[in-house]
Design an enzyme around this catalytic site. Sequence first.
Site, PDB file in Angstrom:
ATOM      1  N   ARG A  71     -30.895  -2.021 103.645  1.00  0.00           N
ATOM      2  CA  ARG A  71     -32.042  -1.959 104.547  1.00  0.00           C
ATOM      3  C   ARG A  71     -31.689  -2.191 106.005  1.00  0.00           C
ATOM      4  O   ARG A  71     -32.126  -1.445 106.885  1.00  0.00           O
ATOM      5  CB  ARG A  71     -33.097  -3.010 104.144  1.00  0.00           C
ATOM      6  CG  ARG A  71     -33.963  -2.592 103.005  1.00  0.00           C
ATOM      7  CD  ARG A  71     -34.361  -3.803 102.187  1.00  0.00           C
ATOM      8  NE  ARG A  71     -33.205  -4.253 101.457  1.00  0.00           N
ATOM      9  CZ  ARG A  71     -32.870  -3.792 100.254  1.00  0.00           C
ATOM     10  NH1 ARG A  71     -33.635  -2.948  99.648  1.00  0.00           N
ATOM     11  NH2 ARG A  71     -31.772  -4.204  99.654  1.00  0.00           N
ATOM     12  N   THR A  72     -30.946  -3.245 106.273  1.00  0.00           N
ATOM     13  CA  THR A  72     -30.703  -3.592 107.681  1.00  0.00           C
ATOM     14  C   THR A  72     -29.948  -2.455 108.360  1.00  0.00           C
ATOM     15  O   THR A  72     -30.324  -1.990 109.439  1.00  0.00           O
ATOM     16  CB  THR A  72     -29.933  -4.923 107.771  1.00  0.00           C
ATOM     17  OG1 THR A  72     -30.676  -5.911 107.052  1.00  0.00           O
ATOM     18  CG2 THR A  72     -29.756  -5.373 109.212  1.00  0.00           C
ATOM     19  N   LYS A  94      -5.873  -4.458 108.377  1.00  0.00           N
ATOM     20  CA  LYS A  94      -4.536  -4.648 108.965  1.00  0.00           C
ATOM     21  C   LYS A  94      -4.422  -6.013 109.632  1.00  0.00           C
ATOM     22  O   LYS A  94      -3.410  -6.312 110.268  1.00  0.00           O
ATOM     23  CB  LYS A  94      -4.265  -3.555 110.000  1.00  0.00           C
ATOM     24  CG  LYS A  94      -4.306  -2.148 109.453  1.00  0.00           C
ATOM     25  CD  LYS A  94      -4.043  -1.133 110.563  1.00  0.00           C
ATOM     26  CE  LYS A  94      -4.292   0.288 110.081  1.00  0.00           C
ATOM     27  NZ  LYS A  94      -4.285   1.242 111.208  1.00  0.00           N
ATOM     28  N   ARG A 124     -23.123  -7.640 111.101  1.00  0.00           N
ATOM     29  CA  ARG A 124     -23.344  -8.454 109.893  1.00  0.00           C
ATOM     30  C   ARG A 124     -21.983  -8.925 109.422  1.00  0.00           C
ATOM     31  O   ARG A 124     -21.036  -8.130 109.321  1.00  0.00           O
ATOM     32  CB  ARG A 124     -24.026  -7.649 108.797  1.00  0.00           C
ATOM     33  CG  ARG A 124     -23.999  -8.408 107.459  1.00  0.00           C
ATOM     34  CD  ARG A 124     -24.849  -7.790 106.418  1.00  0.00           C
ATOM     35  NE  ARG A 124     -26.253  -7.954 106.719  1.00  0.00           N
ATOM     36  CZ  ARG A 124     -27.232  -7.668 105.871  1.00  0.00           C
ATOM     37  NH1 ARG A 124     -26.946  -7.191 104.671  1.00  0.00           N
ATOM     38  NH2 ARG A 124     -28.493  -7.836 106.207  1.00  0.00           N
ATOM     39  N   HIS A 147     -30.869 -14.489 110.407  1.00  0.00           N
ATOM     40  CA  HIS A 147     -31.112 -13.049 110.239  1.00  0.00           C
ATOM     41  C   HIS A 147     -32.382 -12.724 111.043  1.00  0.00           C
ATOM     42  O   HIS A 147     -33.435 -12.414 110.481  1.00  0.00           O
ATOM     43  CB  HIS A 147     -31.292 -12.744 108.756  1.00  0.00           C
ATOM     44  CG  HIS A 147     -31.206 -11.298 108.376  1.00  0.00           C
ATOM     45  ND1 HIS A 147     -31.258 -10.261 109.300  1.00  0.00           N
ATOM     46  CD2 HIS A 147     -31.073 -10.705 107.153  1.00  0.00           C
ATOM     47  CE1 HIS A 147     -31.170  -9.107 108.655  1.00  0.00           C
ATOM     48  NE2 HIS A 147     -31.050  -9.352 107.360  1.00  0.00           N
TER      49      HIS A 147
HETATM   50  C1  NCD Z   1     -31.202 -10.123 102.980  1.00  0.00           C
HETATM   51  C2  NCD Z   1     -29.884 -10.541 103.594  1.00  0.00           C
HETATM   52  O1  NCD Z   1     -28.948  -9.740 103.702  1.00  0.00           O
HETATM   53  O2  NCD Z   1     -29.833 -11.685 104.016  1.00  0.00           O
HETATM   54  N1  NCD Z   1     -31.326  -8.742 102.833  1.00  0.00           N
HETATM   55  C3  NCD Z   1     -31.855  -8.034 103.885  1.00  0.00           C
HETATM   56  O3  NCD Z   1     -31.282  -7.952 104.959  1.00  0.00           O
HETATM   57  N2  NCD Z   1     -33.048  -7.450 103.708  1.00  0.00           N
HETATM   58  C4  NCD Z   1     -31.565 -10.875 101.761  1.00  0.00           C
HETATM   59  C5  NCD Z   1     -30.597 -10.957 100.613  1.00  0.00           C
HETATM   60  O4  NCD Z   1     -29.509 -10.401 100.646  1.00  0.00           O
HETATM   61  O5  NCD Z   1     -30.972 -11.600  99.631  1.00  0.00           O
END
Ligand code: NCD
Length: 300
Positions: free
Chosen positions: A53-54, A82, A103, A131
């Site tokens: 999703r992100t 590397k 991320r 997040h």
């Molecule tokens: C979440 C995350 O990556 O923190 N997912 C997201 O970005 N929608 C929640 C999760 O992984 O449980």
Amino acid sequence: MRHDHLLSAKQLSRGDLETVLDRAAEIAADPGAVADAHGDRLLGLCFFEPSTRTKMSFDAAMKRLGGDTVDMGSVESTSVTKGESLADTVRVVAGYADALVLRHPSEGSATLASEFVDVPVLNGGDGAGQHPTQTLLDLYTIRENAGFEDLTVGIMGDLKYGRTVHSLSHALTNVDATQHFVSPESLRLPRSVRFDLHEAGAQVREHTDVEEVLETLDVLYVTRIQRERFPDENEYRKVAGEYRIDAGLLDRADDDLTVMHPLPRVDEIAPDVDETTHAKYFEQAHNGVPVRMALLDLML
Ligand code: NCD
């Protein structure tokens, strides 16, 4: 809203939150109006951890603003294998793009990255840390479904490792929501988050059983047990499958209860909930696009 980077939900005032949500609502109502707004802009996608999703909603958001993305791809396909440091990787990608989404499995990684680059860094999840862009779409969904007036939210599941929870609880404090935290003893909110929430004026109410508060809730935010962050798989097994809601349980909730989840879910929301009017988690995921469009529009 004037921020160089978006690293934590803690940096967002109530005014900032409302600015992004209002802009997102405008964009959702008329996405065509911004279809060419950022035609010359590139967003760098640096995902060192899995994401559906992100990553995809940032990609969609940038493209729907007329811009484009450059994607680092999977970690295995990059120079990280590397031995390249995070600082070097982001310094290089910052030269290819006008902003970066990062991320990474290490808490604090987005803050670290922001110290090495001149373009805005958007934290797309740093380990068990924060997040903040998820929080913006969560709040948008809450505002649409329940409003911020007299709001009572239950947050259930993995409160220890769940970064979406750490970010959301700050933002909910900012909109004066009453919050109930529901988890097994071993997955309570980290002390540091509890401390920060107290400092911000929140009352942290903790429970081990959702039924203690279910009837009082406007929103129930369910989270996945973050298996990949447990140092010991046995500890995960002790709590796996313990916190689960189904349609039968929700019969005891308010008819207007909004059930949310950042997704992906494993087994914590039974599929029979999907058919109820409570289920808003797919709508929530879709809200990621207009909300991230609004954020990029404001920050770029
Ligand atoms: C979440 C995350 O990556 O923190 N997912 C997201 O970005 N929608 C929640 C999760 O992984 O449980």
